[in-house]
Scaffold this motif. Structure first.
Motif, PDB file in Angstrom:
ATOM      1  N   ASP A 161      -7.091 -20.092  -4.864  1.00  0.00           N
ATOM      2  CA  ASP A 161      -6.809 -20.464  -3.396  1.00  0.00           C
ATOM      3  C   ASP A 161      -5.554 -20.530  -2.880  1.00  0.00           C
ATOM      4  N   GLY A 162      -4.512 -20.937  -4.033  1.00  0.00           N
ATOM      5  CA  GLY A 162      -2.991 -20.496  -3.694  1.00  0.00           C
ATOM      6  C   GLY A 162      -2.433 -19.518  -3.715  1.00  0.00           C
ATOM      7  N   GLY A 163      -3.127 -18.276  -3.805  1.00  0.00           N
ATOM      8  CA  GLY A 163      -2.613 -16.788  -3.767  1.00  0.00           C
ATOM      9  C   GLY A 163      -1.929 -16.421  -4.913  1.00  0.00           C
ATOM     10  N   VAL A 164      -1.426 -15.119  -4.854  1.00  0.00           N
ATOM     11  CA  VAL A 164      -1.043 -14.543  -5.845  1.00  0.00           C
ATOM     12  C   VAL A 164       0.665 -14.179  -5.691  1.00  0.00           C
ATOM     13  N   PRO A 165       1.160 -14.808  -6.616  1.00  0.00           N
ATOM     14  CA  PRO A 165       2.796 -14.580  -6.681  1.00  0.00           C
ATOM     15  C   PRO A 165       3.112 -13.097  -6.687  1.00  0.00           C
ATOM     16  N   GLY A 166       4.093 -12.536  -6.456  1.00  0.00           N
ATOM     17  CA  GLY A 166       4.567 -11.367  -6.891  1.00  0.00           C
ATOM     18  C   GLY A 166       3.870 -10.336  -5.852  1.00  0.00           C
ATOM     19  N   VAL A 167       3.820  -9.074  -6.447  1.00  0.00           N
ATOM     20  CA  VAL A 167       3.421  -7.982  -5.594  1.00  0.00           C
ATOM     21  C   VAL A 167       1.951  -7.432  -5.952  1.00  0.00           C
ATOM     22  N   VAL A 168       0.995  -7.411  -4.930  1.00  0.00           N
ATOM     23  CA  VAL A 168      -0.174  -6.986  -5.260  1.00  0.00           C
ATOM     24  C   VAL A 168      -0.292  -5.334  -4.836  1.00  0.00           C
ATOM     25  N   VAL A 169      -0.767  -4.547  -5.522  1.00  0.00           N
ATOM     26  CA  VAL A 169      -0.852  -3.028  -5.122  1.00  0.00           C
ATOM     27  C   VAL A 169      -1.975  -2.724  -4.795  1.00  0.00           C
ATOM     28  N   ARG A 170      -2.285  -2.403  -3.508  1.00  0.00           N
ATOM     29  CA  ARG A 170      -3.654  -1.539  -3.218  1.00  0.00           C
ATOM     30  C   ARG A 170      -3.211   0.189  -2.863  1.00  0.00           C
ATOM     31  N   LEU A 171      -4.238   0.960  -3.640  1.00  0.00           N
ATOM     32  CA  LEU A 171      -3.804   2.320  -3.607  1.00  0.00           C
ATOM     33  C   LEU A 171      -4.563   2.645  -2.089  1.00  0.00           C
ATOM     34  N   PRO A 172      -3.885   3.925  -1.626  1.00  0.00           N
ATOM     35  CA  PRO A 172      -4.205   4.328  -0.365  1.00  0.00           C
ATOM     36  C   PRO A 172      -5.500   5.104  -0.205  1.00  0.00           C
ATOM     37  N   LYS A 173      -5.964   5.302   0.900  1.00  0.00           N
ATOM     38  CA  LYS A 173      -7.045   6.363   0.976  1.00  0.00           C
ATOM     39  C   LYS A 173      -6.909   7.792   0.276  1.00  0.00           C
ATOM     40  N   ALA A 174      -5.537   8.169   0.495  1.00  0.00           N
ATOM     41  CA  ALA A 174      -5.053   9.530  -0.070  1.00  0.00           C
ATOM     42  C   ALA A 174      -5.469   9.625  -1.572  1.00  0.00           C
ATOM     43  N   MET A 175      -5.636   8.460  -2.427  1.00  0.00           N
ATOM     44  CA  MET A 175      -5.706   8.298  -3.726  1.00  0.00           C
ATOM     45  C   MET A 175      -7.349   8.296  -4.123  1.00  0.00           C
ATOM     46  N   GLN A 176      -8.109   8.338  -3.122  1.00  0.00           N
ATOM     47  CA  GLN A 176      -9.800   8.526  -3.339  1.00  0.00           C
ATOM     48  C   GLN A 176     -10.138   9.865  -3.735  1.00  0.00           C
ATOM     49  N   LYS A 177      -9.314  10.995  -3.765  1.00  0.00           N
ATOM     50  CA  LYS A 177      -9.871  12.273  -3.871  1.00  0.00           C
ATOM     51  C   LYS A 177     -10.569  12.532  -5.214  1.00  0.00           C
ATOM     52  N   VAL A 178     -11.464  13.247  -5.227  1.00  0.00           N
ATOM     53  CA  VAL A 178     -12.478  13.933  -6.370  1.00  0.00           C
ATOM     54  C   VAL A 178     -12.670  15.249  -6.307  1.00  0.00           C
TER      55      VAL A 178
ATOM     56  N   ARG B 196       0.928  -1.094  -0.118  1.00  0.00           N
ATOM     57  CA  ARG B 196      -0.048  -0.059  -0.128  1.00  0.00           C
ATOM     58  C   ARG B 196       0.948   1.184  -0.048  1.00  0.00           C
ATOM     59  N   PRO B 197       1.120   1.942  -1.215  1.00  0.00           N
ATOM     60  CA  PRO B 197       2.286   2.943  -1.218  1.00  0.00           C
ATOM     61  C   PRO B 197       1.303   4.152  -0.546  1.00  0.00           C
ATOM     62  N   ALA B 198       2.576   5.226  -0.102  1.00  0.00           N
ATOM     63  CA  ALA B 198       1.943   6.209   0.540  1.00  0.00           C
ATOM     64  C   ALA B 198       1.278   7.325  -0.587  1.00  0.00           C
TER      65      ALA B 198
END
Length: 300
Positions: free
Chosen positions: A71-88, A38-40
């Motif tokens: 069910d075995g999961g996701v290899p590598g990096v999963v990116v979730r954007l932070p609340k700071a990037m919800q701006k409209v 979860r990047p800043a």
């Protein structure tokens, strides 16, 4: 999965090895991310991806409203954007600028309040702007490609670029955004409208969704794309699949193009039920249904 082996660059945000995806994916199933990041902010994400070994796969995930995580999961990096990037925010020229993590309803509501018409359909899309841009999400006769002006992406190599909508190669529920690219911002454009009329249309969309879709269930949204000249749900219904089950996975009786987790289903149950439906539809009508839900990760 090789969580301990993956060397990771520094990050100002949070970084979790073996981070749970089932905690927020709508189906509430599936294995963990090898690394959940979860990047800043945009700069943090760009710096991280620039330094990350180019062989490591990167997958952005929003709220997981159109996703089966195996069910075995996701290899590598999963990116979730932070609340700071919800701006409209609203801009001149009937335009609305939205962060990649903003929800469709937030964009539609901002447009309504500013008297901008044409974005009402986003009220009916239960995902993020990033997901909508990537898959050309649509509802009620309109698609994301109809309103998108430009998009800002962080590419897999860490470069930040702004692309005009025409560069995304849009077709039905598809874009040509490169693998590993993360949508961090989008600019949409509508037309002048009356806030009361726009609000009434959004209310109509909300009521229609409530009446026709299993919104209060563990689901993944529309399962299959509508084939040319057909509605997917009608083909599924005609093939006798309404209410069909595999364990605790079920074809919704309310809307046959939705799969449900009745409680104890795993991702394999849900995906195999979808394949059961595809086989039955093919046998009944000769139509090959294509998955609209994205299926990610490895089987257990």
């Amino acid at each position: 999965m090789m969580a301990d082996a993956l060397a990771l660059p520094p990050l100002r945000g949070t970084l979790e090895r073996g981070g749970s995806l089932a905690d927020f994916i709508w189906f509430r199933t599936g294995g963990p991310a090898e690394v959940l990041v979860r990047p800043a902010d945009v700069e943090d994400l760009a710096a991280f991806l620039k330094e990350l070994d180019p062989s490591v796969p990167v997958l952005p995930v929003g709220v997981g409203s159109n996703l089966i995580v195996r069910d075995g999961g996701v290899p590598g990096v999963v990116v979730r954007l932070p609340k700071a990037m919800q701006k409209v925010s609203v801009e001149p020229g009937n335009r609305v600028r939205a962060g990649g993590a903003a929800m469709g309803i937030s964009v539609a509501s901002a447009a309504r309040d500013a008297g901008i018409a044409g974005l009402e359909f986003l009220r009916g899309i239960p995902g993020t702007v990033g997901g909508a841009v990537r898959m050309n999400a649509g509802a009620y006769g309109r698609d994301t490609s109809d309103i998108l002006v430009e998009v800002t992406v962080v590419l897999r190599n860490g470069s930040v670029e702004t692309w005009p909508a025409g560069r995304l190669g849009y077709s039905y529920r598809h874009s040509e955004l490169p693998q590993g690219a993360v949508v961090v911002e989008a600019l949409f454009e509508g037309t002048p409208g009356d806030p009361a009329a726009i609000g009434a249309e959004m209310d109509r969309i909300a009521a229609e969704r409530e009446a026709s879709q299993p919104l209060r269930s563990r689901t993944g949204g529309s399962t299959f794309k509508n084939p040319d000249g057909h509605k997917a749900w009608e083909l599924v219904d005609r093939a006798g699949c309404r209410g069909l089950r595999r364990g605790d996975a079920q074809v919704s009786e309310k809307h046959c193009n939705f799969l449900l987790n009745l409680g104890e289903a795993n991702s394999a149950d849900i995906e195999q039920l979808g394949e059961d439906v595809r086989r039955r539809v093919k046998a009944d009508s000769g139509v090959d249904l294509e998955w609209e839900i994205q299926r990610i990760g490895v089987a257990k």
